[in-house]
Design a protein around this motif. Structure first.
Motif, mmCIF file in Angstrom:
data_model
loop_
_atom_site.group_PDB
_atom_site.id
_atom_site.type_symbol
_atom_site.label_atom_id
_atom_site.label_comp_id
_atom_site.label_asym_id
_atom_site.label_seq_id
_atom_site.Cartn_x
_atom_site.Cartn_y
_atom_site.Cartn_z
ATOM 1 N N ILE A 38 0.819 -1.214 0.000
ATOM 2 C CA ILE A 38 0.000 0.000 0.000
ATOM 3 C C ILE A 38 0.854 1.267 0.000
ATOM 4 N N GLN A 39 2.163 1.077 -0.135
ATOM 5 C CA GLN A 39 3.113 2.165 -0.340
ATOM 6 C C GLN A 39 3.078 3.231 0.758
ATOM 7 N N VAL A 40 3.227 2.761 1.996
ATOM 8 C CA VAL A 40 3.305 3.679 3.134
ATOM 9 C C VAL A 40 4.471 3.259 4.014
ATOM 10 N N ASP A 41 4.872 4.135 4.919
ATOM 11 C CA ASP A 41 5.865 3.780 5.916
ATOM 12 C C ASP A 41 5.214 2.849 6.936
ATOM 13 N N ALA A 42 6.002 1.983 7.515
ATOM 14 C CA ALA A 42 5.472 1.058 8.517
ATOM 15 C C ALA A 42 4.771 1.804 9.647
ATOM 16 N N ALA A 43 5.303 2.933 10.049
ATOM 17 C CA ALA A 43 4.712 3.708 11.142
ATOM 18 C C ALA A 43 3.297 4.153 10.825
ATOM 19 N N ASP A 44 2.992 4.356 9.540
ATOM 20 C CA ASP A 44 1.652 4.782 9.154
ATOM 21 C C ASP A 44 0.592 3.734 9.488
ATOM 22 N N LEU A 45 0.992 2.486 9.562
ATOM 23 C CA LEU A 45 0.027 1.436 9.893
ATOM 24 C C LEU A 45 -0.386 1.487 11.358
#
Length: 77
Positions: free
Chosen positions: A59-66
């Motif tokens: 989903i092309q985000v940084d891990a922290a965004d999850l």
């Protein structure tokens, strides 16, 4: 179900939907199983670090965004 799994699942749904992807599209593009994606999104599956990495790359985000949730900042504590 742990609050952390639910939080991550909610974030994956929100991000995936904002990108206009269905679970099946995401699964096909990134070689993931759509049933697995659904179970993670519902907080039903325990995910390991490798699976989590595949998801955030997909989903092309940084891990922290999850893990970020401004409305429930300590939901996983």
């Amino acid at each position: 179900m742990s609050d952390l799994r639910v939080l991550v699942g909610e974030r994956i749904i929100a991000i995936r939907n904002s990108q206009g992807l269905t679970q099946l599209q995401m699964a096909e593009i990134y070689s993931l199983d759509d049933a697995y994606i659904g179970a993670v999104e519902r907080g039903e599956r325990i995910f390991n670090v490798d699976a989590l990495k595949k998801l955030y790359i997909a989903i092309q985000v940084d891990a922290a965004d999850l893990f970020r949730n401004e409305t429930r900042p300590y939901a996983y504590a």
